[in-house]
Design a protein around this motif. Structure first.
Motif, PDB file in Angstrom:
ATOM      1  N   MET A  49      25.749  34.337  41.246  1.00  0.00           N
ATOM      2  CA  MET A  49      26.459  34.062  40.015  1.00  0.00           C
ATOM      3  C   MET A  49      27.622  33.129  40.311  1.00  0.00           C
ATOM      4  O   MET A  49      28.447  33.416  41.168  1.00  0.00           O
ATOM      5  CB  MET A  49      26.959  35.387  39.423  1.00  0.00           C
ATOM      6  N   SER A  50      27.690  32.013  39.642  1.00  0.00           N
ATOM      7  CA  SER A  50      28.813  31.099  39.821  1.00  0.00           C
ATOM      8  C   SER A  50      29.695  31.155  38.578  1.00  0.00           C
ATOM      9  O   SER A  50      29.213  31.271  37.459  1.00  0.00           O
ATOM     10  CB  SER A  50      28.314  29.682  40.049  1.00  0.00           C
ATOM     11  N   ILE A  51      30.973  31.073  38.798  1.00  0.00           N
ATOM     12  CA  ILE A  51      31.914  31.141  37.685  1.00  0.00           C
ATOM     13  C   ILE A  51      32.156  29.719  37.180  1.00  0.00           C
ATOM     14  O   ILE A  51      32.472  28.822  37.952  1.00  0.00           O
ATOM     15  CB  ILE A  51      33.236  31.798  38.116  1.00  0.00           C
ATOM     16  N   LYS A  52      31.983  29.525  35.872  1.00  0.00           N
ATOM     17  CA  LYS A  52      32.186  28.222  35.246  1.00  0.00           C
ATOM     18  C   LYS A  52      33.317  28.338  34.233  1.00  0.00           C
ATOM     19  O   LYS A  52      33.405  29.318  33.511  1.00  0.00           O
ATOM     20  CB  LYS A  52      30.915  27.776  34.518  1.00  0.00           C
ATOM     21  N   THR A  53      34.144  27.325  34.162  1.00  0.00           N
ATOM     22  CA  THR A  53      35.212  27.323  33.172  1.00  0.00           C
ATOM     23  C   THR A  53      34.665  26.826  31.834  1.00  0.00           C
ATOM     24  O   THR A  53      33.779  25.975  31.797  1.00  0.00           O
ATOM     25  CB  THR A  53      36.409  26.455  33.625  1.00  0.00           C
TER      26      THR A  53
ATOM     27  N   VAL B  32      36.349  44.587  37.092  1.00  0.00           N
ATOM     28  CA  VAL B  32      37.606  44.032  37.558  1.00  0.00           C
ATOM     29  C   VAL B  32      37.421  43.630  39.017  1.00  0.00           C
ATOM     30  O   VAL B  32      36.904  44.398  39.819  1.00  0.00           O
ATOM     31  CB  VAL B  32      38.758  45.064  37.438  1.00  0.00           C
ATOM     32  N   GLU B  33      37.813  42.395  39.326  1.00  0.00           N
ATOM     33  CA  GLU B  33      37.777  41.912  40.707  1.00  0.00           C
ATOM     34  C   GLU B  33      39.099  41.217  40.969  1.00  0.00           C
ATOM     35  O   GLU B  33      39.371  40.163  40.390  1.00  0.00           O
ATOM     36  CB  GLU B  33      36.613  40.945  40.908  1.00  0.00           C
ATOM     37  N   GLY B  34      39.925  41.843  41.793  1.00  0.00           N
ATOM     38  CA  GLY B  34      41.270  41.308  42.015  1.00  0.00           C
ATOM     39  C   GLY B  34      42.031  41.330  40.703  1.00  0.00           C
ATOM     40  O   GLY B  34      42.134  42.361  40.054  1.00  0.00           O
ATOM     41  N   ASN B  35      42.512  40.167  40.274  1.00  0.00           N
ATOM     42  CA  ASN B  35      43.235  40.107  38.994  1.00  0.00           C
ATOM     43  C   ASN B  35      42.366  39.493  37.896  1.00  0.00           C
ATOM     44  O   ASN B  35      42.873  39.051  36.876  1.00  0.00           O
ATOM     45  CB  ASN B  35      44.555  39.344  39.142  1.00  0.00           C
ATOM     46  N   ALA B  36      41.044  39.465  38.100  1.00  0.00           N
ATOM     47  CA  ALA B  36      40.122  38.910  37.107  1.00  0.00           C
ATOM     48  C   ALA B  36      39.364  40.015  36.389  1.00  0.00           C
ATOM     49  O   ALA B  36      38.993  41.027  36.989  1.00  0.00           O
ATOM     50  CB  ALA B  36      39.117  37.968  37.784  1.00  0.00           C
ATOM     51  N   ILE B  37      39.146  39.836  35.089  1.00  0.00           N
ATOM     52  CA  ILE B  37      38.352  40.754  34.273  1.00  0.00           C
ATOM     53  C   ILE B  37      37.058  40.028  33.933  1.00  0.00           C
ATOM     54  O   ILE B  37      37.086  38.891  33.473  1.00  0.00           O
ATOM     55  CB  ILE B  37      39.084  41.137  32.976  1.00  0.00           C
ATOM     56  N   MET B  38      35.928  40.685  34.173  1.00  0.00           N
ATOM     57  CA  MET B  38      34.634  40.097  33.854  1.00  0.00           C
ATOM     58  C   MET B  38      33.910  40.977  32.848  1.00  0.00           C
ATOM     59  O   MET B  38      33.944  42.203  32.949  1.00  0.00           O
ATOM     60  CB  MET B  38      33.790  39.959  35.123  1.00  0.00           C
ATOM     61  N   LEU B  39      33.287  40.358  31.865  1.00  0.00           N
ATOM     62  CA  LEU B  39      32.507  41.074  30.859  1.00  0.00           C
ATOM     63  C   LEU B  39      31.038  40.744  31.056  1.00  0.00           C
ATOM     64  O   LEU B  39      30.693  39.610  31.349  1.00  0.00           O
ATOM     65  CB  LEU B  39      32.921  40.650  29.446  1.00  0.00           C
TER      66      LEU B  39
END
Length: 74
Positions: free
Chosen positions: A1-5, A40-47
């Protein structure tokens, strides 16, 4: 999974809610009232759209998710 802005910014309202833009919901096949998993991963929230694992029902010998099981019992 890659994170895209996406370049989309939303404010959190007084009840702690954010709105997911319709374009994202359509792209990710998220409908009204769909359950979302929160990570939650570090200070990131993922849905992530919640997709329950099928569980074997003892009565019917068919695979039924927990949400469906509750509906059947009603």
């Amino acid at each position: 999974m890659s994170i895209k802005t996406t370049g989309i910014v939303r404010k959190v309202d007084e009840l702690g809610r954010i709105v997911l833009p319709i374009e994202l919901r359509r792209t990710l096949n998220i409908a009204e009232r769909d359950a979302m998993e929160i990570y939650v991963e570090g200070n990131a929230i993922m849905l992530k759209k919640y997709e329950p694992e099928p569980v074997k029902s003892s009565r019917s010998k068919k695979y039924v998710c927990d949400i469906c099981k509750r509906e059947i019992v009603k």
